[in-house]
Design an enzyme around this catalytic site. Structure first.
Site, PDB file in Angstrom:
ATOM      1  N   LYS A   1       0.967 -11.325 -13.861  1.00 49.75           N
ATOM      2  CA  LYS A   1      -0.234 -10.837 -13.565  1.00 49.75           C
ATOM      3  C   LYS A   1      -1.059 -11.880 -14.520  1.00 49.75           C
ATOM      4  O   LYS A   1      -2.135 -11.926 -13.821  1.00 49.75           O
ATOM      5  CB  LYS A   1      -0.192  -9.338 -14.431  1.00 49.75           C
ATOM      6  CG  LYS A   1       0.277  -8.333 -13.395  1.00 49.75           C
ATOM      7  CD  LYS A   1      -0.338  -7.853 -12.167  1.00 49.75           C
ATOM      8  CE  LYS A   1       0.230  -6.946 -11.412  1.00 49.75           C
ATOM      9  NZ  LYS A   1      -0.466  -6.712 -10.074  1.00 49.75           N
TER      10      LYS A   1
ATOM     11  N   TYR B   1       6.816  -9.387 -14.912  1.00 48.59           N
ATOM     12  CA  TYR B   1       5.831  -8.649 -14.280  1.00 48.59           C
ATOM     13  C   TYR B   1       4.283  -9.032 -15.057  1.00 48.59           C
ATOM     14  O   TYR B   1       3.272  -9.418 -14.408  1.00 48.59           O
ATOM     15  CB  TYR B   1       6.001  -7.025 -14.425  1.00 48.59           C
ATOM     16  CG  TYR B   1       4.604  -6.254 -14.257  1.00 48.59           C
ATOM     17  CD1 TYR B   1       4.298  -6.101 -12.866  1.00 48.59           C
ATOM     18  CD2 TYR B   1       4.404  -5.169 -15.097  1.00 48.59           C
ATOM     19  CE1 TYR B   1       3.380  -5.286 -12.564  1.00 48.59           C
ATOM     20  CE2 TYR B   1       3.317  -4.327 -14.758  1.00 48.59           C
ATOM     21  CZ  TYR B   1       2.861  -4.274 -13.465  1.00 48.59           C
ATOM     22  OH  TYR B   1       1.856  -3.622 -13.063  1.00 48.59           O
TER      23      TYR B   1
ATOM     24  N   GLY C   1       0.926  -1.150   0.003  1.00 47.72           N
ATOM     25  CA  GLY C   1      -0.096   0.076   0.052  1.00 47.72           C
ATOM     26  C   GLY C   1       0.821   1.137   0.039  1.00 47.72           C
ATOM     27  O   GLY C   1       0.307   2.203  -0.215  1.00 47.72           O
TER      28      GLY C   1
ATOM     29  N   ASP D   1       2.632  -2.769   4.142  1.00 53.12           N
ATOM     30  CA  ASP D   1       3.578  -2.826   3.049  1.00 53.12           C
ATOM     31  C   ASP D   1       4.655  -3.256   3.858  1.00 53.12           C
ATOM     32  O   ASP D   1       4.642  -3.311   5.097  1.00 53.12           O
ATOM     33  CB  ASP D   1       4.030  -1.315   2.498  1.00 53.12           C
ATOM     34  CG  ASP D   1       4.629  -1.447   1.301  1.00 53.12           C
ATOM     35  OD1 ASP D   1       5.762  -1.929   1.197  1.00 53.12           O
ATOM     36  OD2 ASP D   1       4.143  -0.794   0.246  1.00 53.12           O
ATOM     37  N   ILE D   2       5.910  -3.432   3.112  1.00 55.47           N
ATOM     38  CA  ILE D   2       7.236  -3.958   3.864  1.00 55.47           C
ATOM     39  C   ILE D   2       8.112  -2.735   4.109  1.00 55.47           C
ATOM     40  O   ILE D   2       9.097  -2.796   4.663  1.00 55.47           O
ATOM     41  CB  ILE D   2       7.797  -4.947   3.184  1.00 55.47           C
ATOM     42  CG1 ILE D   2       8.080  -4.596   1.574  1.00 55.47           C
ATOM     43  CG2 ILE D   2       7.200  -6.392   3.289  1.00 55.47           C
ATOM     44  CD1 ILE D   2       9.010  -5.690   0.809  1.00 55.47           C
TER      45      ILE D   2
HETATM   46  N1  LIG Z   1       1.029   2.443 -11.177  1.00 55.74           N
HETATM   47  C1  LIG Z   1       0.538   1.809 -12.565  1.00 55.74           C
HETATM   48  O1  LIG Z   1       0.730   2.504 -13.477  1.00 55.74           O
HETATM   49  C2  LIG Z   1      -0.048   0.744 -12.566  1.00 55.74           C
HETATM   50  C3  LIG Z   1      -0.700   0.108 -13.656  1.00 55.74           C
HETATM   51  C4  LIG Z   1      -1.012  -1.139 -13.756  1.00 55.74           C
HETATM   52  C5  LIG Z   1      -1.329  -1.952 -12.739  1.00 55.74           C
HETATM   53  N2  LIG Z   1      -0.590  -1.503 -11.490  1.00 55.74           N
HETATM   54  C6  LIG Z   1      -1.011  -2.465 -10.463  1.00 55.74           C
HETATM   55  O2  LIG Z   1      -1.363  -1.562  -9.369  1.00 55.74           O
HETATM   56  C7  LIG Z   1      -0.644  -2.189  -7.984  1.00 55.74           C
HETATM   57  C8  LIG Z   1      -0.048  -0.904  -7.423  1.00 55.74           C
HETATM   58  O3  LIG Z   1       0.751  -0.263  -8.044  1.00 55.74           O
HETATM   59  P1  LIG Z   1       1.648   0.624  -7.592  1.00 55.74           P
HETATM   60  O4  LIG Z   1       2.198   1.756  -8.823  1.00 55.74           O
HETATM   61  O5  LIG Z   1       1.369   1.450  -6.584  1.00 55.74           O
HETATM   62  O6  LIG Z   1       3.225  -0.101  -7.473  1.00 55.74           O
HETATM   63  P2  LIG Z   1       4.389   0.422  -6.446  1.00 55.74           P
HETATM   64  O7  LIG Z   1       5.619  -0.412  -7.111  1.00 55.74           O
HETATM   65  O8  LIG Z   1       4.738   1.855  -6.425  1.00 55.74           O
HETATM   66  O9  LIG Z   1       4.288  -0.082  -5.279  1.00 55.74           O
HETATM   67  C9  LIG Z   1       4.398  -1.585  -4.896  1.00 55.74           C
HETATM   68  C10 LIG Z   1       4.395  -1.938  -3.295  1.00 55.74           C
HETATM   69  O10 LIG Z   1       4.482  -2.991  -3.267  1.00 55.74           O
HETATM   70  C11 LIG Z   1       5.346  -3.115  -2.137  1.00 55.74           C
HETATM   71  N3  LIG Z   1       6.019  -4.703  -1.905  1.00 55.74           N
HETATM   72  C12 LIG Z   1       7.044  -5.208  -2.735  1.00 55.74           C
HETATM   73  N4  LIG Z   1       7.234  -6.421  -2.371  1.00 55.74           N
HETATM   74  C13 LIG Z   1       6.288  -6.635  -1.270  1.00 55.74           C
HETATM   75  C14 LIG Z   1       6.201  -7.809  -0.396  1.00 55.74           C
HETATM   76  N5  LIG Z   1       6.971  -8.802  -0.579  1.00 55.74           N
HETATM   77  N6  LIG Z   1       5.277  -7.505   0.647  1.00 55.74           N
HETATM   78  C15 LIG Z   1       4.143  -6.607   0.801  1.00 55.74           C
HETATM   79  N7  LIG Z   1       4.754  -5.418   0.089  1.00 55.74           N
HETATM   80  C16 LIG Z   1       5.595  -5.456  -0.871  1.00 55.74           C
HETATM   81  C17 LIG Z   1       6.531  -2.203  -2.393  1.00 55.74           C
HETATM   82  O11 LIG Z   1       7.113  -1.849  -1.172  1.00 55.74           O
HETATM   83  C18 LIG Z   1       5.633  -1.100  -3.015  1.00 55.74           C
HETATM   84  O12 LIG Z   1       5.299  -0.141  -1.798  1.00 55.74           O
HETATM   85  C19 LIG Z   1       0.364  -3.095  -8.455  1.00 55.74           C
HETATM   86  O13 LIG Z   1       0.075  -4.466  -8.227  1.00 55.74           O
HETATM   87  C20 LIG Z   1       0.880  -2.766 -10.008  1.00 55.74           C
HETATM   88  O14 LIG Z   1       0.921  -3.919 -10.932  1.00 55.74           O
HETATM   89  C21 LIG Z   1      -0.262  -0.141 -11.403  1.00 55.74           C
HETATM   90  C1  LIG Z   2       1.764  -0.225 -16.889  1.00 55.65           C
HETATM   91  C2  LIG Z   2       1.969  -0.329 -15.363  1.00 55.65           C
HETATM   92  O1  LIG Z   2       1.575  -1.764 -14.942  1.00 55.65           O
HETATM   93  C3  LIG Z   2       2.999  -0.054 -14.878  1.00 55.65           C
HETATM   94  N1  LIG Z   2       3.037   1.597 -14.596  1.00 55.65           N
HETATM   95  C4  LIG Z   2       4.423  -0.009 -15.701  1.00 55.65           C
HETATM   96  O2  LIG Z   2       4.713   0.497 -16.376  1.00 55.65           O
HETATM   97  O3  LIG Z   2       5.029  -1.018 -15.331  1.00 55.65           O
END
Ligand SMILES: NC(=O)c1ccc[n+]([C@@H]2O[C@H](COP(=O)([O-])OP(=O)(O)OC[C@H]3O[C@@H](n4cnc5c(N)ncnc54)[C@H](O)[C@@H]3O)[C@@H](O)[C@H]2O)c1
Ligand SMILES: C[C@@H](O)[C@H](N)C(=O)O
Length: 367
Positions: free
Chosen positions: A193, A189, A63, A88-89
């Site tokens: 998914k 990745y 989170g 989160d970690i």
């Molecule tokens: N941001 C985007 O553009 C986007 C697009 C498509 C999908 N998503 C999905 O949305 C979700 C959130 O995305 P985000 O951008 O906030 O990702 P992010 O990479 O910013 O954050 C991911 C978080 O996961 C935590 N994490 C990693 N390993 C962990 C573990 N073992 N246990 C608990 N936490 C752990 C990290 O500390 C980090 O805070 C992800 O699943 C991502 O795949 C994001």
């Molecule tokens: C698209 C999405 O999953 C993420 N923002 C990435 O670029 O990896």
């Protein structure tokens, strides 16, 4: 846990019902219609109000990344501050720690996760932890293990997993990419998914897990930093434009990718979680808003900051990833089934982002 033992365990739990006796969430009615930052404290939501016992008890894993804190704020407005636990970690900054429940949870530690679910009567799990596309490629063994969902089946949770445009690959139809088509991603990745999508759907159809999944485009947010993805340039450009009046882009000028403003993303997430089960003809939906290239984004920024300049220094690893991703997503099923509709197109996105970054002065000077 070996697969067969795990399935026996899962079936056992399903026959017994939720192991903890915790509440399974009542199905709330319809959805929100406004963007989170526009929602006043006394907002009149379009759905039945929740009594304290009907409210879901929410856990968000991973989170503290780009999206989790915004999601927690959004859900807390709806369900109450103490009903939404961020985990989160990483160590949270003080202001996040003060803003509501925030705990350590490593999703690789199954027992710890189960303990949190049981002790807090969790009913909805938002499984956000991940390693995004570019970072995941640099850390394949870790990225493989991060996506686990079994605890949701074991405890009868409603489970949301965000998937991504990265769940598609170069052999998928790219413009637009339908919900159902060839999925052969070439990043760890994307592979993880697709695994999560298939596991969630399998457990839904086999054991009734209430699994809900959206394939997000690249998400653009103003107050949080992206965590190592291929679409990160579309966030960084605003910081650099306002601060320095220039930006060096790591993708080619013509790279067109699907993108979405965070308000639309969070609203879609809550809408699909609140949608009546019978309205969902599928469990993994594409959602779409806009598609643009770095060049088009720069032109739009230029309208606000005339001295803005973009240069290109292409990162071959990121470019290869982007070249295999969709150009746009076909989200007609989401629009039909649960009335998904985005609010932000490119002009609104750019205005909102620049306003957030305090470019008012520069805009005024430019005019
Ligand atoms: N941001 C985007 O553009 C986007 C697009 C498509 C999908 N998503 C999905 O949305 C979700 C959130 O995305 P985000 O951008 O906030 O990702 P992010 O990479 O910013 O954050 C991911 C978080 O996961 C935590 N994490 C990693 N390993 C962990 C573990 N073992 N246990 C608990 N936490 C752990 C990290 O500390 C980090 O805070 C992800 O699943 C991502 O795949 C994001
Ligand atoms: C698209 C999405 O999953 C993420 N923002 C990435 O670029 O990896």
């Amino acid at each position: 846990m070996p697969a067969v033992r795990m399935l026996q365990h899962v079936v056992g739990q399903l026959l017994l019902g939720p192991a903890c006796g915790c509440r399974t969430s009542a199905l709330p009615a319809r959805s929100l219609g406004a963007s989170p930052w526009q929602i006043p404290a006394n907002a009149n939501f379009h759905s039945a109000s929740f009594s304290e016992t009907d409210r879901p008890r929410v856990l968000i894993t991973g989170g503290l990344g780009q999206l989790g804190v915004g999601l927690a704020n959004f859900l807390r407005k709806r369900f109450g501050k103490d009903n939404v636990i961020l985990s989160d970690i990483r160590k949270p900054p003080d202001h996040i720690f003060q803003s509501g429940p925030c705990i350590y949870s490593d999703i690789l530690d199954y027992k710890n996760l189960r303990e949190i679910v049981v002790n807090n009567g969790i009913t909805w799990l938002f499984h956000y932890s991940a390693l995004l596309s570019a970072v995941g490629e640099a850390n394949v063994s870790l990225a493989k293990a991060v996506n686990i969902t079994d605890v949701a089946v074991e405890h009868g949770l409603r489970l949301f997993v965000p998937s991504t445009i990265g769940a598609f690959g170069p052999t998928s139809p790219r413009d637009p990419t339908p919900d159902l088509c060839v999925q052969r991603p070439r990043t760890i990745y994307g592979v993880s998914k697709v695994h999560a999508e298939l596991m969630g759907e399998y457990y839904h159809y086999r054991y009734g897990l209430d699994f809900r999944c959206l394939r997000y485009p690249g998400i653009i947010s103003a107050d949080s930093q992206p965590g190592g993805g291929t679409t990160d340039y579309a966030v960084q450009i605003f910081h650099d434009a306002v601060k320095n009046g220039k930006f060096e882009c790591n993708l080619k000028p013509s790279t067109r990718l699907p993108m979405m403003y965070i308000d639309d993303c969070l609203r879609a997430t809550l809408e699909v979680m609140e949608a009546p089960a019978e309205s969902l003809s599928m469990r993994t939906y594409n959602i779409n808003a806009m598609s643009f290239t770095p060049e088009e984004l720069a032109q739009e920024v230029h309208k606000h900051i005339p001295e803005f300049q973009i240069t290109y220094n292409v990162d071959s690893a990121r470019q290869a990833i982007a070249d295999g991703w969709p150009v746009s997503l076909d989200d007609s099923n989401a629009r039909k089934d649960w009335k998904w509709k985005h609010d932000f197109d490119l002009p609104e996105l750019v205005t909102t982002m620049l306003n957030f970054h305090g470019s008012d002065t520069r805009i005024a000077q430019a005019n």
